[in-house]
Every structure is written in structure tokens, then in C-alpha cells.
Enzyme design. Structure first.
Site, short mmCIF file in Angstrom:
data_model
loop_
_atom_site.label_atom_id
_atom_site.label_comp_id
_atom_site.label_asym_id
_atom_site.label_seq_id
_atom_site.Cartn_x
_atom_site.Cartn_y
_atom_site.Cartn_z
CB THR A 1 55.32 54.85 -57.37
OG1 THR A 1 55.28 55.44 -58.68
CG2 THR A 1 56.34 53.74 -57.34
N GLY B 1 51.92 64.76 -54.84
CA GLY B 1 52.51 64.57 -53.50
C GLY B 1 51.63 65.09 -52.38
CD GLU B 2 52.67 69.61 -51.25
OE1 GLU B 2 52.85 70.45 -50.38
OE2 GLU B 2 53.09 69.75 -52.41
#
Lengths: 169, 722
Positions: B618, B688-689
Site C-alpha cells: 500500500t 501521505g504527502e
């Protein structure tokens, strides 16, 4: 200044009171419906038949999230009026698996991590099933082009291509 | 590294996962928002009579017949004022009414029958026109300077540099376009409210509903395990949520309001417009001696968020002299809000483009310039980085991508009709470890339930919960049930600031350890326990003692104890002795058609130094997803504001372009996987960023290498390359 919201267009009140009788097949089950003539297939699946696996991303045929099959062809359910479906056969994401046995495309999307948030996934899978059936998945480039009507904002595109290839083989 | 399929995969590929709008409580009525068609002014009146007479209509709420909402008191990234409480319009597309009807079709048509009279004023809708009057942000720090001893100003340091460049870089408004339009379904049972609403943390809407409805948090239950993408725009709780809950209360029946896609563009915020004027000064060997960035961000009149867009220039490369400034242009546009890597994404486009421009001026390879200025400590605080392997990212990436094949002379490599260029840039994003509480329940069926009010926006967070709990408990991953998105569970970290796994990961492990201790204690002390009085231990999902072993589920069943429940809290990391960031290196190949100017990204590599990677499967997808959004930022995305009206001119998914499948090449992701043990025992920072930062700079640098054209105004569209 006086104006209503120009993005909205009202249909006449008389139309709102008149219901249309439609008999169609949804995921193999015959359904007889009395529907508002303004009702789309998408809203009817979601709000009347509680088949909420089909998603509304834009309601204007621009994102692909609502893709379903009508008589085996992929269509955008947000641009399909239920009143036109008398005698037709509708398949949604809920109708792909056979019991607990996933469709090979569903299996491939899990194996290849072909999604993140999952909101576009039903539409991606319905498109992928149809383009494999149509023989539009012979090269990576062809898959990418044929899957470009289904937007994925999480950016799972490379994995979606891999999933289509796994399901093809 | 572990590679595990998403635990929520089966429900997502079969359509069984229920997102907010998929809920259909008994007696449901449908809400439809009415939005303003001027950007600034006063509403003089609204004629709702035709709508009220329309079939199926139950209620029409407007500023003249409002649902009472109390003022917001707590900071949020959304608007400052609740909807319908006054007659002012602050932007085009603001919520000014709500129609509730028996069906969606009836509510939509009735909304179209409402006419509104405005006293319209000319909006401030041009960023360019506002630039000369940009102001320091209220409550913010206008400038930050770090100067070497004896240096009196950044300009003095620049003047003393052997080589310097100064350029201005601009970025347009962007918007998140998460695939799931915002939706809220609210139902009341007596004075208790149940809400399904898309959120990056279910305790956020609880806070906003508490204050706006004037009820206790204990009366509100927000349940929303599946979120169709966030990217920042499901952090704030927007106007439709309190409005829908208030309508349901007033009408005594459940109400569902789903935003149309066009409404999502305006009712929900967007990433601000920015401008950065960057000056870099270096010694002849490439050592940076002066970094200056004057950053300006648009800011909506409807809220306080802006991007401190220049700030990344203080954190990435070492330099003896640093200066950034912050200004805002206030505009009558929808709320400006956080979007994936706020400030740092736009900030990196300017800084990474400028680094390449400096490398050109120095006659240096851009990779060598970055290697030269890699810094072991934070350039401003001087604190050492907790764990930094950026140099390895550069070297591994260069080798794997074939960077040595890059031509130093732009516009010299061709393949048929295509000009071919290579570009690179640094990726980085701040890291932290917030406080997080997690509950673990060991059940008599041998399963473990791991709960916390975290969110999985598609990040894989729920699978991370399962993996880490399974590892500590010594059971298979599929015997763990993660429960996220339920406000009744302990306060885990919300999905924002790339801080979910860094905070929740250690908390899951603590709670699972505590659950093991609890079941060991039970085994040793329970009167019916076969292990009573023994020295009891726990391993591989079993309780052991006196030469015997029993799976915990069997033991609990034997004792008649349905479950053992514990909650543990992992504290916030104070970050006093180290600086924390994730790092990475982007490499890309871009092809530009010599006749049409069309730019196409042909290949991509991102090498990532983000600490421990809990689930490589993921994580790879999330890094690739950030690159995809960065390619959109580089080549496509541009939310256009009509300067005369303040209206977004392209507020549909056909007109606001985001990447589609055929725009995206294969994306190679490599994780270095060095645990950041200063941050936590788990050593995970956050991803995430990270990968959107630097992506647009890498594309711009590759376009320059391909064509010799330096585009400093995003997006890089073909008209700028002809």
C-alpha cells in the site's frame, strides 16, 4: 439582480407527478418499477434498490464512477434514464461475483492493489470487465487508453493496468 | 518488508463498502443545497413560494427562514461562519439555502425554482490585481531571517555570492477532486444524533456539530469507516454537515445531503494561488550561501487559511544565510484550505526549479548541486535530523534511473518527433508523532479487534492496524478486525499531516502489548484457569505455563470471559532535540512533441527515505499516487477564477483536468526502509504527502532539459512550449 442558479434546470411539475412503469432485470432478478421520469439509473440503483456499490462521482458522465452494464455494454448510469430500460438487462458491481467467488477482475484488483479509497473502483472494474470482453486490452497502451474514461484521483492507474493484464491472462 | 493485501479489498471490489451517501435510514428525506450566483454582496430576498408548492417538498431553509446554528468557536480549516445565519455573500457558490423533499429528484427540481435577489458588489477576484496590495498575514510571522555573523541582510549575502539567480514562480488555484463528493446523512433518536459523513477524522465533525448545534459531544455519534479520498478537503467540516443535522432535528426525520460535483468545487475549499520570488546565491563550487524566498498566497475572505509557501526554503538545503517572507492577497473566493502537502508542494516547485536554474548558471549537474548542499542538521534550528538518508536516495536513484545518460545541453536528445529530457528533484515532508489512543479487544473466538477514531482515506491505514496488531499478538493478519472511523472509539490520530502511521502505529503496538499482559494476568489469576498459579507467558497467540499452551480464544471461552479489553495511549513526541523530516528523490523522463508542444511523462522513479515501511504494497501505491497528483499539478491542474465575477470558470470534472490513466507512465518506487528510532520504536515517519513534493519541479526540470524552455508558471501546458 435576480436569477436562479443557472446550473439547475427545472422540469415541469406535471412530469414530477407522472410515474413510468418499467420492467427490467437487475443482476439477474426481474424488477418491476414505477419511477419518476426524471430518475436516472444511478439514482434508482442507489436510492430505490439499495444497490449502493455503484457510485456517483460527478452525475454528468465525466468521471466513470457510475459505470454499469446494460445488455452487456458498459454505460454511464448517471446518463441513463430508467424509463428507457424496459426489457433491458442491468448488471452492477454487486452482480459480478458468484457467491463468495470473486470475478477474476475483482481478484486482480485486490492482488495488484488497483485502488486506494475504493470510490472509483466499481466503475473501474465494470469498465475493465467490458473492455476485456470486447478485446480492447491487447497492449498496455490500449488498456491505458480504454480505461481513461474512469478517473482515479488516488492515482492507482499503473496498478489498474497491471490488474487488467492479470485478469486477461 | 511486508507486502499485504488491503484488509478492506474484498468489500471495496464488490461494492459492499458503505460510504457516507450509501446510508439510507428509515424515513429518509433528501436535502439539496442552493448556492449563491454572485461572489460578494447582500441577499435582498429569496422567493421560495414556488419551491414550497412543488411536489414532495418538506421545507425550504434560507437566511430568511434559517435553521439556527451557533457560531463556530474552534479553529478549523473550513469556513469561519455557519451557513444561513446572515444575508452576506462572501463568494460565488456559497450555501444560501437548503431544500428538503421526499425524493432527490423533487429536492433538486424545487431548488431550481428558488430565485434570489442580490445587492451585488464587485468581488476581489484577481490575484494578479491584488498582488501590489498583498499584506502580511494577520496573526502570522511576516518574515524569518537567519544570517551569518557579520552579515546584515540577505541581499548583502546574495551580492557577495559568486553566482546568483533570481526568478519568480507562480502556481494557480488547485482543487482536491476526491472521487467521493461530500455527503452527510443525519438521524436523530430523541436527543441523540447519528451522522455518516466523509471525514479525515470522525472526531472533527463531532466538534463542529457540538458547537453549532449546542449539544454535548456525548450526544453525537459519527460513523464513517470508508472515505472516498480526502487530500485535505475532508479535514474541515463544511456547511452541509451542520445544516443537514439541524434540518433532521427540525423535521424529526433523517436527512441526506450529497453535494453535486459542481458544489464540491465551491462549498468545499481549494488550494490557494501562490507566487514566489526566489533568489539563490552560491560559491563557485556550488555551496549555497544565500537563499531568499518572498512568498505570497491567496486567502479567502471566508476563512483564515493561506500557504506559507516560501517556508520550505528554510528547511531543505543548508545555507549560511536564509530569508523568507509571507504575504497574502485576500480574495472573495471560496475557502482556501489545506491540500496534499500544503505550502510544501507549491514551495518545492519554486525551490527545485530554482536549484536547477542555479546549477545551469554554475555549469553544474543539478544532482551534484543537491548533493553538495545536503545538510545533516536543520538549516534554521541547527538540530540534527533524526534519521536522514537523502544522499543515498540521490545515489540509488541516479544509478537505477540512468541519470548519467542525461545530456547537459538542453534540447539535444530526440526520438522521432519527440524531444526527450530527464529531470530530478528532492522530495521532502515534515514528520511528527502525535498522541494516539487505541483499544484492543481479544475475543473468545480467537480474533482481535483493534479500534481507534482514525481514518483510512485509501491510505491503507486499516491494514496497518491489522498488520501491527497481528505481529505483536502472534496471530495471522486476517484474525485481526480493524475498526476505524467511529467516534465512539478512542482518540487515535486523524488522517492529516502525514501523521497517521507515525502516531497510530506505536499506539497499536502498545495496546496489543497491554492486551497480552491482560490475558496473561487473567490466565494466572482466574479461578477456573488451568494456568492458575503458574508462571504464565504469551507467545504466538497462545498463553503458556506449566508446560501447557492454549490459544487465547480457547482460554477465554473456557473461562466464560467473552473478551479482554484494554486501551493504551502513545504520547506525543516533544521534538526538542532533533528535527524530523521524510526525504526522497524524484527522477523522471519527459517527452515534448516538437510540433505540438505536447508534454508527456514517459517514466518515473521515486526513492523514498521515510523510516520503517509497515506495508510496502500500500505504501508503494500511496507514493505513486502522490506522483500522479504531482504530474497533474505540473501539466494539467488550473482552477480558473473569472476576475469579473469571482466564479470558478471550470468547476466540472471535464473542465478541471486531472490525470487519467493514459497520462501516467509506469512509476517505480524504491524504499530505503531505515527505521527512525528517534521518532518511535516502530520507526515509521509518514508518506501521505511526501511524494507530491518535488514532483512538479522534477517535471519542469525535465521539460527544460528536453526543450531549453524554463516554464515558471504552472501548469506547463503546450501553449507555453510552442
Amino acid at each position: 439582480m435576480e436569477h436562479g442558479d443557472p446550473s439547475l434546470r427545472s422540469s415541469s411539475e406535471s412530469a414530477a407527478n407522472r410515474l413510468v412503469e418499467v420492467t427490467c432485470t437487475v443482476n439477474g432478478t426481474a424488477r418491476s418499477l414505477r419511477v419518476d421520469p426524471r430518475a436516472t439509473l444511478l439514482d434508482t440503483l442507489r436510492e430505490r434498490l439499495e444497490l449502493t456499490g455503484t457510485k456517483k462521482g460527478c452525475d454528468r458522465g465525466q468521471c466513470g464512477a457510475c459505470t454499469v452494464h446494460v445488455d452487456g455494454r458498459r454505460v454511464l448510469s448517471c446518463l441513463t434514464m430508467v424509463a428507457t430500460l424496459d426489457g433491458r438487462e442491468v448488471t452492477t458491481i454487486e452482480g459480478l461475483a458468484e457467491g463468495d467467488r470473486l470475478h477474476p477482475v475483482q481478484r486482480a484488483f485486490i492482488d495488484q492493489d488497483g485502488f486506494q479509497c475504493g470510490f472509483c473502483t466499481s466503475g473501474q472494474i465494470m469498465s475493465a470487465v467490458a473492455l476485456l470482453r470486447e478485446g480492447h486490452a491487447s497492449t498496455d497502451g490500449e488498456i491505458r487508453e480504454a480505461m481513461s474514461g474512469n478517473i482515479c484521483r488516488c492515482g492507482a492507474y499503473p496498478n489498474i493496468v497491471e490488474a487488467v493484464k492479470q485478469a486477461r491472462s | 518488508m511486508r507486502s499485504v493485501n488491503r484488509e478492506d479489498g474484498p468489500v471495496k471490489v464488490t461494492g459492499a463498502a458503505r460510504y457516507a451517501a450509501d446510508h439510507h435510514p428509515e424515513g429518509l428525506a433528501y436535502g439539496y443545497l442552493i448556492t449563491s450566483t454572485v461572489a460578494r454582496g447582500t441577499i435582498l430576498g429569496m422567493d421560495t413560494a414556488p419551491a414550497e408548492r412543488a411536489p414532495g417538498v418538506i421545507a425550504v431553509y434560507t437566511p430568511f427562514n434559517p435553521l439556527r446554528l451557533h457560531p463556530y468557536t474552534q479553529a478549523d480549516t473550513a469556513e469561519l461562519l455557519p451557513p444561513l445565519q446572515d444575508d452576506r455573500v462572501c463568494y460565488y457558490g456559497q450555501v444560501i439555502g437548503l431544500v428538503v423533499a421526499e425524493t432527490f429528484e423533487q429536492a433538486r427540481d424545487a431548488a431550481a425554482l428558488v430565485t434570489t435577489r442580490y445587492d451585488a458588489e464587485r468581488p476581489r477576484a484577481s490575484f494578479t490585481a491584488g498582488l501590489p496590495n498583498a499584506t502580511p498575514p494577520s496573526g502570522g510571522t511576516p518574515e524569518t531571517d537567519v544570517l551569518a555573523p557579520g552579515v546584515t541582510s540577505i541581499d548583502e549575502a546574495l551580492a557577495a555570492s559568486d553566482v546568483s539567480i533570481t526568478e519568480t514562480y507562480t502556481t494557480p488555484a488547485e482543487t482536491h477532486v476526491a472521487m467521493e463528493p461530500h455527503a452527510t446523512v443525519a438521524s436523530w433518536t430523541g436527543d441523540r444524533l447519528t451522522v455518516h459523513t466523509a471525514s479525515q477524522g470522525v472526531r472533527l465533525p463531532v466538534e463542529r456539530l457540538t458547537e453549532s448545534l449546542g449539544i454535548d459531544a456525548a450526544q453525537i455519534h459519527v460513523i464513517n469507516p470508508y472515505v472516498g479520498g480526502g487530500f485535505g478537503n475532508k479535514w474541515g467540516t463544511w456547511a452541509h454537515t451542520p445544516l443537514t443535522a439541524a434540518a433532521a432535528r427540525a423535521l424529526g426525520r433523517p436527512v441526506k445531503t450529497v453535494l453535486t460535483r459542481e458544489q464540491v468545487f465551491t462549498v468545499i475549499g481549494h488550494r490557494p494561488i501562490t507566487s514566489q520570488t526566489v533568489s539563490l546565491g552560491a560559491a563557485a563550487d556550488g555551496t549555497l550561501v544565500a537563499v531568499k524566498n518572498d512568498g505570497i498566497s491567496s486567502k479567502s475572505a471566508a476563512n483564515d487559511f493561506y500557504e506559507s509557501v516560501a517556508d520550505l526554503s528554510l528547511a531543505l538545503y543548508g545555507s549560511a544565510n536564509l530569508h523568507v517572507s509571507r504575504k497574502v492577497v485576500t480574495m472573495d473566493v471560496p475557502a482556501t484550505t489545506i491540500m496534499r502537502a500544503p505550502a510544501e508542494s507549491n514551495g518545492s516547485f519554486a525551490l527545485e526549479s530554482a536549484m536547477d536554474e542555479l546549477a545551469d548558471a554554475l555549469g553544474m549537474d543539478p544532482l551534484d548541486l543537491r548533493l553538495k548542499n545536503d545538510t545533516p542538521s536543520h538549516p534554521v534550528s541547527g538540530l540534527p535530523w533524526s534519521s536522514k538518508h537523502l544522499e543515498e536516495c540521490y545515489r540509488v536513484g541516479a544509478e537505477r534511473f540512468g541519470w548519467s545518460r542525461r545530456s547537459p545541453r538542453p534540447g539535444t536528445v530526440t526520438d522521432g518527433d519527440w524531444l526527450v529530457g530527464l529531470g530530478m528533484a528532492t522530495a521532502t515532508f515534515g514528520a511528527s508523532r502525535g498522541e494516539a489512543s487505541i483499544e484492543v479487544r481479544l475475543r473468545d473466538d480467537g480474533r482481535a479487534v483493534v479500534s481507534g477514531a482514525a481514518a483510512d482515506l485509501g491510505t491503507g491505514q486499516s491494514t496497518v492496524f491489522a498488520i501491527l496488531a497481528a505481529e505483536v499478538l502472534g496471530i495471522p493478519v486476517d484474525r485481526v478486525t480493524p475498526v476505524l472511523g467511529d467516534s465512539a472509539t478512542p482518540p487515535a490520530a486523524k488522517a492529516g499531516g502525514s501523521g497517521s502511521t507515525s502516531a497510530n502505529g506505536p499506539a497499536v503496538r502498545l495496546a496489543a502489548e497491554a492486551a497480552k499482559e491482560a490475558v496473561v494476568k487473567l490466565a494466572a489469576e482466574h479461578e477456573k484457569s488451568p494456568f492458575r498459579g503458574e508462571a504464565v507467558t504469551y507467545a504466538d497467540g497462545e498463553v503458556r505455563g506449566g508446560g501447557d499452551a492454549m490459544p487465547f480464544g480457547e482460554l477465554l471461552a473456557l473461562l466464560g470471559v467473552p473478551e479482554v479489553e484494554v486501551t493504551a495511549t502513545s504520547p506525543r513526541h516533544p521534538r526538542r532535540e532533533h528535527a524530523f523530516r521524510s526525504f526522497g528523490a524524484h527522477f523522471c523522463e519527459v517527452r515534448v512533441n516538437r510540433w505540438t508542444g505536447e508534454p508527456r511523462v514517459a517514466r518515473w522513479l521515486c526513492v523514498v527515505d521515510a523510516g520503517t515501511i509497515v506495508n510496502v504494497k500500500t505504501a508503494r501505491s500511496q507514493i505513486a499516487g502522490g506522483v500522479v497528483m504531482g504530474i497533474g499539478q505540473a501539466l494539467l491542474e488550473d482552477l480558473r477564477i473569472e476576475p469579473d465575477t469571482g466564479r470558478f470558470g471550470n468547476a466540472t470534472m471535464a473542465d478541471y483536468l486531472v490525470p487519467v490513466n493514459t497520462d501516467i507512465p509506469p512509476i517505480d518506487v524504491e524504499f530505503l526502509n531505515y527505521p527512525d528510532t528517534v521518532l518511535s520504536d516502530l520507526g515509521a515517519r509518514g508518506i501521505g504527502e511526501l511524494s507530491i513534493v518535488g514532483a512538479a519541479g522534477a517535471v519542469a526540470n525535465a521539460v527544460h532539459n528536453a526543450t531549453g524552455r524554463r516554464v515558471r508558471d504552472l501548469p506547463i501546458t503546450l501553449d507555453k512550449l510552442l
